[in-house]
Every structure is written in C-alpha cells, then in structure tokens.
Motif scaffolding. Structure first.
Motif, PDB file in Angstrom:
ATOM      1  N   GLU A 243       0.813  -1.214   0.000  1.00  0.00           N
ATOM      2  CA  GLU A 243       0.000   0.000   0.000  1.00  0.00           C
ATOM      3  C   GLU A 243       0.849   1.268   0.000  1.00  0.00           C
ATOM      4  O   GLU A 243       0.567   2.216  -0.735  1.00  0.00           O
ATOM      5  CB  GLU A 243      -0.934   0.000   1.216  1.00  0.00           C
ATOM      6  CG  GLU A 243      -2.038  -1.035   1.140  1.00  0.00           C
ATOM      7  CD  GLU A 243      -2.954  -0.991   2.343  1.00  0.00           C
ATOM      8  OE1 GLU A 243      -2.607  -0.323   3.332  1.00  0.00           O
ATOM      9  OE2 GLU A 243      -4.025  -1.627   2.285  1.00  0.00           O
ATOM     10  N   ILE A 244       1.899   1.288   0.801  1.00  0.00           N
ATOM     11  CA  ILE A 244       2.745   2.475   0.915  1.00  0.00           C
ATOM     12  C   ILE A 244       3.670   2.629  -0.283  1.00  0.00           C
ATOM     13  O   ILE A 244       4.000   3.742  -0.688  1.00  0.00           O
ATOM     14  CB  ILE A 244       3.581   2.413   2.217  1.00  0.00           C
ATOM     15  CG1 ILE A 244       2.656   2.378   3.440  1.00  0.00           C
ATOM     16  CG2 ILE A 244       4.549   3.598   2.316  1.00  0.00           C
ATOM     17  CD1 ILE A 244       1.815   3.618   3.629  1.00  0.00           C
ATOM     18  N   GLU A 245       4.084   1.495  -0.874  1.00  0.00           N
ATOM     19  CA  GLU A 245       5.057   1.497  -1.975  1.00  0.00           C
ATOM     20  C   GLU A 245       6.301   2.301  -1.581  1.00  0.00           C
ATOM     21  O   GLU A 245       6.646   3.300  -2.230  1.00  0.00           O
ATOM     22  CB  GLU A 245       4.434   2.057  -3.251  1.00  0.00           C
ATOM     23  CG  GLU A 245       3.267   1.233  -3.769  1.00  0.00           C
ATOM     24  CD  GLU A 245       2.699   1.782  -5.065  1.00  0.00           C
ATOM     25  OE1 GLU A 245       2.713   3.025  -5.253  1.00  0.00           O
ATOM     26  OE2 GLU A 245       2.254   0.975  -5.895  1.00  0.00           O
ATOM     27  N   PRO A 246       6.999   1.874  -0.543  1.00  0.00           N
ATOM     28  CA  PRO A 246       8.155   2.636  -0.039  1.00  0.00           C
ATOM     29  C   PRO A 246       9.326   2.610  -1.008  1.00  0.00           C
ATOM     30  O   PRO A 246       9.461   1.689  -1.822  1.00  0.00           O
ATOM     31  CB  PRO A 246       8.511   1.889   1.252  1.00  0.00           C
ATOM     32  CG  PRO A 246       8.099   0.478   0.975  1.00  0.00           C
ATOM     33  CD  PRO A 246       6.822   0.598   0.183  1.00  0.00           C
ATOM     34  N   GLU A 247      10.151   3.624  -0.897  1.00  0.00           N
ATOM     35  CA  GLU A 247      11.386   3.639  -1.691  1.00  0.00           C
ATOM     36  C   GLU A 247      12.381   2.604  -1.190  1.00  0.00           C
ATOM     37  O   GLU A 247      13.196   2.088  -1.969  1.00  0.00           O
ATOM     38  CB  GLU A 247      12.027   5.026  -1.634  1.00  0.00           C
ATOM     39  CG  GLU A 247      11.356   6.088  -2.485  1.00  0.00           C
ATOM     40  CD  GLU A 247      10.065   6.642  -1.889  1.00  0.00           C
ATOM     41  OE1 GLU A 247       9.328   7.351  -2.593  1.00  0.00           O
ATOM     42  OE2 GLU A 247       9.776   6.357  -0.691  1.00  0.00           O
ATOM     43  N   TYR A 248      12.277   2.282   0.116  1.00  0.00           N
ATOM     44  CA  TYR A 248      13.205   1.317   0.725  1.00  0.00           C
ATOM     45  C   TYR A 248      12.436   0.319   1.593  1.00  0.00           C
ATOM     46  O   TYR A 248      11.465   0.672   2.258  1.00  0.00           O
ATOM     47  CB  TYR A 248      14.252   2.041   1.591  1.00  0.00           C
ATOM     48  CG  TYR A 248      15.011   3.094   0.824  1.00  0.00           C
ATOM     49  CD1 TYR A 248      16.094   2.750   0.023  1.00  0.00           C
ATOM     50  CD2 TYR A 248      14.613   4.423   0.868  1.00  0.00           C
ATOM     51  CE1 TYR A 248      16.764   3.706  -0.714  1.00  0.00           C
ATOM     52  CE2 TYR A 248      15.273   5.394   0.134  1.00  0.00           C
ATOM     53  CZ  TYR A 248      16.346   5.031  -0.656  1.00  0.00           C
ATOM     54  OH  TYR A 248      17.010   5.973  -1.392  1.00  0.00           O
ATOM     55  N   LEU A 249      12.909  -0.915   1.584  1.00  0.00           N
ATOM     56  CA  LEU A 249      12.355  -1.968   2.416  1.00  0.00           C
ATOM     57  C   LEU A 249      13.487  -2.514   3.275  1.00  0.00           C
ATOM     58  O   LEU A 249      14.402  -3.162   2.774  1.00  0.00           O
ATOM     59  CB  LEU A 249      11.772  -3.077   1.544  1.00  0.00           C
ATOM     60  CG  LEU A 249      11.067  -4.218   2.267  1.00  0.00           C
ATOM     61  CD1 LEU A 249       9.768  -3.716   2.893  1.00  0.00           C
ATOM     62  CD2 LEU A 249      10.775  -5.365   1.306  1.00  0.00           C
ATOM     63  N   LYS A 250      13.456  -2.214   4.575  1.00  0.00           N
ATOM     64  CA  LYS A 250      14.527  -2.639   5.477  1.00  0.00           C
ATOM     65  C   LYS A 250      14.145  -3.964   6.128  1.00  0.00           C
ATOM     66  O   LYS A 250      13.255  -4.008   6.976  1.00  0.00           O
ATOM     67  CB  LYS A 250      14.799  -1.556   6.534  1.00  0.00           C
ATOM     68  CG  LYS A 250      15.236  -0.218   5.942  1.00  0.00           C
ATOM     69  CD  LYS A 250      15.698   0.765   7.006  1.00  0.00           C
ATOM     70  CE  LYS A 250      17.074   0.443   7.518  1.00  0.00           C
ATOM     71  NZ  LYS A 250      17.573   1.466   8.476  1.00  0.00           N
TER      72      LYS A 250
END
Length: 235
Positions: free
Chosen positions: A161-168
């Motif tokens: 849903e958020i479509e983040p630039e980074y996935l930690k």
C-alpha cells in the motif's frame, strides 16, 4: 529521571549508524538513533512518552535535533529518521516538516522516514489519511522506508500500500545468513520481487560471510555492526 525531565533538560542525543551501498562500495547514508545517558533502552523512552501522551512532542523533538546536527556534517548522504505513524497522522506535522526544511539550507540532506509496525499503533496503518500524508511528504522530497520488514504481521500489506522507496529487512534475516539456505532463498525472493520499484536494505550485518552472501543475493544497501557501529557526530 522521567520523560518530562529529559525533555525539559534537553538531555537527549543521537547516534548515527552508517548505511552502505555495496555494489558502489560507498557510504549511502546514516540512520539516526535516539539515545540518553539516563535510559537503558530508547524503547522505554517512547513507551513512557506514549503513556504520558507526549509521543508527538518527543518524536518531533528527536527529528528536529537529529536533522539539525546531521546537516552540519553531511549533505550528500541520506538521513534515515524513525517516525511513528501517529506522528505522520498528526495534523501539525505537515507544517512542522515544511518549516524544518524551509529553514534548512538548500543543500540539506535527503530525508527518509522509517515507518515501523509498533504494536501500539498497529490500527493506525489502516487510517484513510495515511496514504494522503505519505503523498504530501513525498511532494516535499521525503522518501519512505518500511522498517523491520518480516517482524510484523501486516508487513506485506503495508508495503504494497505504501510502496516505499526502501524496504529494510528485519535483522533476523542477516543473522547467520552465510550458512542458512532458507534465509538465502527468502532474501532472493524479496530482492527479485521488490527491487524493481523498492530498494531492499538488509540490517544486522555482523560478519564478512553474511555481507558477501547478502551481496551475492542482490542486496544493494546494507547496515550493521560489521559495516559500522552507531556513533555520535560532532557538530
């Protein structure tokens, strides 16, 4: 010393842990980590703030202090800042960030907000306002990261849903990565699925073997004690 005394006496500071781009073999940014000489764990500080209903004040105080110290020394590397979902949803936070960025120099570092699935705020991820707020902050040039991916039950849904630039990825995946075929297969799956739109970051790298394995599996960005421990930045 309680939470009110810590804030009143300004007895808080940050350690900054380096984050590296593996393929380019260079510094990518730093994560700001809140610290105090009077507390054993930052988690206790935030829990006290929640109970005292001053979490927003603590969160914004931390963000402003971390940003102001960091930008004096680093302008090219990104600054990763942990932020609570309740802070993102607070009606005053948009103006707060606009003022913070406006008062900074044009060469201020790029900010990445790390969103964590804190148990106390789990229901806030479902807020209809959250995606609107994320869009507003992105318009300011702020990027987003989902922190500790794989730890919370709603990690995948929130990421989509958020479509983040980074996935930690949670540090669990890095521990003994060099000898765990199951973890290697999972990380390969993550990098293959997400890396087209989202950069996968692996936290918790503590050995040369785990670092090499992470690189071989397609991890571009990494963080951990082997690469650099959190430390103060002298302003």
């Amino acid at each position: 010393m309680n939470i009110f005394e810590l804030l009143k006496k300004n007895n808080l500071f940050h350690f900054y842990q380096p984050i590296y781009h593996l393929e380019e073999n260079q510094l990518f940014g730093y994560e700001a980590l809140l610290r105090s000489d009077h507390l054993k764990s930052p988690a206790h500080l935030f829990k006290d703030a929640m109970k005292s209903n001053i979490l927003y004040h603590l969160d914004t105080t931390s963000i402003e202090k971390a940003f102001s110290i960091y930008r004096k020394q680093h302008q090219q590397e990104k600054l990763f800042l942990n932020v609570f979902i309740s802070t993102l949803l607070n009606p005053n936070f948009v103006d707060f960030m606009e003022n913070l960025l406006f008062n900074a120099s044009k060469n201020a570092p790029k900010i990445v907000f790390e969103m964590n699935e804190a148990i106390e705020e789990e229901e806030m991820w479902a807020s209809s306002i959250l995606l609107e707020r994320v869009a507003i902050f992105r318009s300011m040039g702020i990027e987003f990261a989902i922190d500790d991916f794989g730890q919370g039950t709603a990690s995948l849904r929130n990421t989509l849903e958020i479509e983040p630039e980074y996935l930690k990825l949670d540090r669990f995946f890095a521990h003994n990565l060099g000898t765990s075929e199951k973890k290697q297969r999972l990380i390969s799956l993550f990098t293959e699925y997400f890396n087209k739109d989202t950069t996968v970051v692996l936290e918790g790298i503590e050995t040369a073997s785990d670092l090499q394995t992470a690189s071989d599996l397609g991890i571009d960005i990494a963080q951990g004690y082997y690469l650099g421990k959190p430390a103060e930045i002298v302003s």
